[in-house]
Design an enzyme around this catalytic site. Structure first.
Site, PDB file in Angstrom:
ATOM      1  N   HIS A  10      45.939  39.227  36.142  1.00  0.00           N
ATOM      2  CA  HIS A  10      45.167  39.348  34.905  1.00  0.00           C
ATOM      3  C   HIS A  10      44.709  37.985  34.399  1.00  0.00           C
ATOM      4  CE1 HIS A  10      45.024  40.676  30.438  1.00  0.00           C
ATOM      5  NE2 HIS A  10      43.948  41.129  31.054  1.00  0.00           N
ATOM      6  N   GLU A  37      41.337  39.250  37.914  1.00  0.00           N
ATOM      7  CA  GLU A  37      40.459  39.805  36.880  1.00  0.00           C
ATOM      8  C   GLU A  37      40.199  38.694  35.891  1.00  0.00           C
ATOM      9  OE1 GLU A  37      39.835  41.455  32.767  1.00  0.00           O
ATOM     10  OE2 GLU A  37      41.418  40.148  33.561  1.00  0.00           O
ATOM     11  N   ASP A  39      37.236  37.352  32.438  1.00  0.00           N
ATOM     12  CA  ASP A  39      36.232  37.745  31.456  1.00  0.00           C
ATOM     13  C   ASP A  39      35.071  36.756  31.437  1.00  0.00           C
ATOM     14  OD1 ASP A  39      38.017  39.841  30.027  1.00  0.00           O
ATOM     15  OD2 ASP A  39      39.226  38.027  29.983  1.00  0.00           O
ATOM     16  N   HIS A  52      37.543  35.034  26.897  1.00  0.00           N
ATOM     17  CA  HIS A  52      37.880  36.376  26.423  1.00  0.00           C
ATOM     18  C   HIS A  52      37.479  36.571  24.969  1.00  0.00           C
ATOM     19  CE1 HIS A  52      40.447  39.545  24.675  1.00  0.00           C
ATOM     20  NE2 HIS A  52      40.309  40.128  25.849  1.00  0.00           N
ATOM     21  N   GLU A 112      35.090  41.182  34.442  1.00  0.00           N
ATOM     22  CA  GLU A 112      34.863  41.926  33.200  1.00  0.00           C
ATOM     23  C   GLU A 112      33.745  41.259  32.410  1.00  0.00           C
ATOM     24  OE1 GLU A 112      36.795  43.380  28.978  1.00  0.00           O
ATOM     25  OE2 GLU A 112      38.158  42.907  30.637  1.00  0.00           O
TER      26      GLU A 112
END
Length: 260
Positions: A10, A37, A39, A52, A112
């Site tokens: 993450h 993953e 952002d 994020h 993302e």
């Protein structure tokens, strides 16, 4: 239906490194993770960067909105000191920098798309266009191959809570797969996936039920969860049919964890 890694780090390195930085990607790699993953949002001048929060204060000191600063200003900012002095000087990085790092090190990416409010369509479009440029060779090979091989695990997977951002990404780069993010699974989840021609539903494991997991799988979609931080919970949801999940605890859950 899920050709990707099952266990994903993450925001790069979970709790062990400053999120969404090259240091985080390197940390995940050091723990055996070849799947991350992270952002992506836009700077004021339209450059995709890893971040994020739309405002400063948590991982980057200061006040104000990320979208009010140009990329050269953002990439000069410290994104590591908040986690510890050993990370002082770790900079905000651009999406292209992380794409290069991950490709050089064989790391698969769940990207993302995290637009600031009001920039949903633009963010989806720009992130898709940059990704398409970087993966030009892979996309060309995919198009030339049998379309039945879809989705291609050599490509990253877009995800977003923003339907509009994902829709814009779909228009700009239709051959890069998409997963729709929903904190809790809503009644119209399948309609949303169909409209986006998505390959997966991404959801919060805390609100997922075995019945919902079964419904998603029976409909022919991949099912990905966030953020699973104990081996016991990971084993449980994998038993329900969940295809993959991201974790902050890359020190507790190995990259090759199977739940057996």
């Amino acid at each position: 239906m899920w050709p990707y890694p099952k266990i994903v780090a993450h925001r790069g390195g979970g709790t062990l490194a400053p999120e969404n930085t090259i240091a985080a990607m390197r940390c995940g790699l050091e723990h055996g993770y070849h799947a991350v993953e992270f952002d992506v949002m836009l700077s004021r001048d339209g450059v995709p960067i890893l971040m994020h929060d739309p405002v400063f204060g948590r991982t980057v000191r200061g006040v104000g909105k990320v979208a009010d600063f140009n990329a050269d200003q953002l990439t000069a900012m410290d994104a590591g000191s908040w986690l510890g002095p050993q990370f002082a000087g770790e900079r905000i990085c651009t999406y292209r920098q992380v794409l290069d790092f991950c490709r050089q090190n064989g790391i698969w990416m769940n990207v993302e798309i995290k637009p600031a409010e009001g920039f949903e369509i633009e963010t989806g479009r720009v992130v898709a266009q940059v990704t398409e440029e970087v993966f030009e060779a892979e996309l060309a090979a995919h198009v030339a191959a049998d379309q039945g091989t879809w989705p291609d695990p050599a490509l990253p997977l877009f995800s977003s809570f923003s339907f509009d951002a994902l829709r814009a990404a779909q228009v700009a780069a239709p051959d890069i797969p998409r997963g729709f993010l929903s904190d809790a699974i809503e009644d119209d989840w399948q309609q949303r996936l169909e409209e986006l021609d998505a390959v997966a539903l991404h959801t919060n494991h805390k609100y997922l039920s075995p019945m919902q997991a079964q419904a998603v799988k029976q409909a022919g979609y991949g099912l990905f969860c966030y953020t699973v931080n104990t081996p016991a919970r990971a084993t449980e949801i994998l038993g329900w049919g969940v295809d993959g999940f991201c974790t902050d605890r890359i020190d507790l859950i190995a990259a090759d964890f199977t739940g057996d």
